[in-house]
Write an enzyme that holds these catalytic residues in place. Structure first.
Site, short mmCIF file in Angstrom:
data_model
loop_
_atom_site.label_atom_id
_atom_site.label_comp_id
_atom_site.label_asym_id
_atom_site.label_seq_id
_atom_site.Cartn_x
_atom_site.Cartn_y
_atom_site.Cartn_z
N HIS A 175 0.82 -1.22 0.00
CA HIS A 175 0.00 0.00 0.00
C HIS A 175 0.85 1.26 0.00
O HIS A 175 0.33 2.35 -0.22
CB HIS A 175 -0.98 -0.01 1.17
N ASP A 183 0.51 -7.56 1.79
CA ASP A 183 0.88 -6.15 1.87
C ASP A 183 2.39 -5.96 1.81
O ASP A 183 2.98 -5.24 2.62
CB ASP A 183 0.32 -5.50 3.14
N GLY A 206 3.30 6.90 7.80
CA GLY A 206 4.70 7.09 7.41
C GLY A 206 5.59 5.99 7.95
O GLY A 206 6.68 5.74 7.44
N ASN A 207 5.13 5.27 9.00
CA ASN A 207 5.87 4.12 9.51
C ASN A 207 5.69 2.88 8.63
O ASN A 207 6.51 1.96 8.67
CB ASN A 207 5.42 3.76 10.93
N SER A 208 4.60 2.86 7.86
CA SER A 208 4.30 1.68 7.05
C SER A 208 5.48 1.32 6.15
O SER A 208 6.04 2.17 5.45
CB SER A 208 3.08 1.93 6.18
N LEU A 219 -4.21 -9.96 -9.37
CA LEU A 219 -5.37 -9.39 -10.05
C LEU A 219 -5.09 -7.98 -10.56
O LEU A 219 -5.74 -7.51 -11.48
CB LEU A 219 -6.56 -9.33 -9.09
N GLY A 220 -4.15 -7.29 -9.93
CA GLY A 220 -3.90 -5.90 -10.29
C GLY A 220 -4.94 -4.96 -9.72
O GLY A 220 -5.42 -4.05 -10.38
N VAL A 221 -5.28 -5.18 -8.44
CA VAL A 221 -6.29 -4.36 -7.79
C VAL A 221 -5.84 -3.99 -6.38
O VAL A 221 -4.97 -4.63 -5.80
CB VAL A 221 -7.65 -5.10 -7.69
#
Length: 268
Positions: free
Chosen positions: A43, A72, A146-148, A191-193
């Site tokens: 993400h 993710d 921002g930590n992600s 899937l590209g989603v």
């Protein structure tokens, strides 16, 4: 703790900022290999290209070479010819040996503050409701936007997870063993989603116009019937074509789409 300052500084140097889309801000990432392989969250790396900023302010262009939205995770690579020297790669730990109560360190760029550090203890390890059957590491570290994509490390500085989300006040990280598996398994269908779980299915928030979901005429706003687990099983089934049921507007009418799967690029 003796040597903690040195451990923290080493972690900061192997943590990067990732800027993929100016409208959404940036996240963090980990230098996984010294030749320019970066690991972050899917993400965070929403676009095919991203900008990587190192601890010393240097910036590099990078491209996304592999993604797994279900876990993710995303892998990015800096072009080797743009690097004049090796990057300070992180040291990977064995997340399978992590136990509740252990001290952990989170590093990232919360709200744009590069290299911010937070400490806490491991709360639990296991699946989370609504997030599939996979294991997650939960710790009481202080995370913010921002930590992600940044590292969750042991007290000795080894990476045991990639910080992903905050759930019920606890930081949630993908275990490092799952990251290694993601990088090692090679091509995998996508899937590209971009998906969002609902109580009755999975909403398509974004659909890559060049992806296989778009080729099957799926659109943003469609709601797939099922869960992340059932979708994951379909994608891992080995079939070239899978059947998906979905709603479009009218939730009393079930539609069908036959999706021809396309493998993704390999991270290595």
């Amino acid at each position: 703790m003796r040597g903690f300052g040195e451990i923290a500084e080493t972690l900061r140097r192997s943590t990067v900022q990732v800027f993929s889309d100016k409208r959404r801000g940036g996240g963090s990432g980990v230098i996984w290999k010294s030749d320019g392989l970066i690991v972050t969250n899917s993400h965070v790396a929403r676009e095919a290209q991203a900008k990587i900023e190192l601890w010393d302010g240097r910036t590099f262009a990078a491209r996304v070479v592999s993604q797994d939205p279900r876990r993710d995770l995303a892998a990015l690579r800096i072009a080797p010819d743009s690097l004049k020297s090796d990057l300070p790669a992180a040291t990977r730990g064995n997340s399978g040996t992590v136990r509740p109560g252990e001290l952990v360190i989170a590093v990232g760029s919360p709200l744009g503050f590069s290299g911010a550090l937070s400490t806490g203890i491991v709360h639990s390890i296991g699946p989370l409701a609504g997030m599939g059957r996979q294991n997650w590491i939960r710790a009481d570290v202080q995370l913010a936007p921002g930590n992600s994509g940044g590292p969750l490390a042991s007290s000795t500085g080894e990476i045991i997870g990639i910080n992903t989300a905050i759930v019920n006040g606890l930081g949630v990280a993908v275990p490092s063993d799952a990251v290694a598996a993601f990088l090692d398994r090679g091509a995998r269908p996508s899937l590209g989603v971009v998906l969002r779980p609902l109580s009755f299915g999975l909403e398509l928030l974004e659909v890559d116009p060049n992806g296989c979901a778009a080729a099957a005429s799926l659109r943003a706003g469609d709601i797939l019937i099922g869960s992340f687990d059932t979708l994951s099983d379909s994608l891992d089934s080995g079939r070239d074509v899978i059947r998906l049921q979905f709603f479009r507007g009218d939730r009393t009418k079930v539609r069908e789409a036959f999706v021809r799967l396309l493998p993704q690029a390999v991270a290595a």
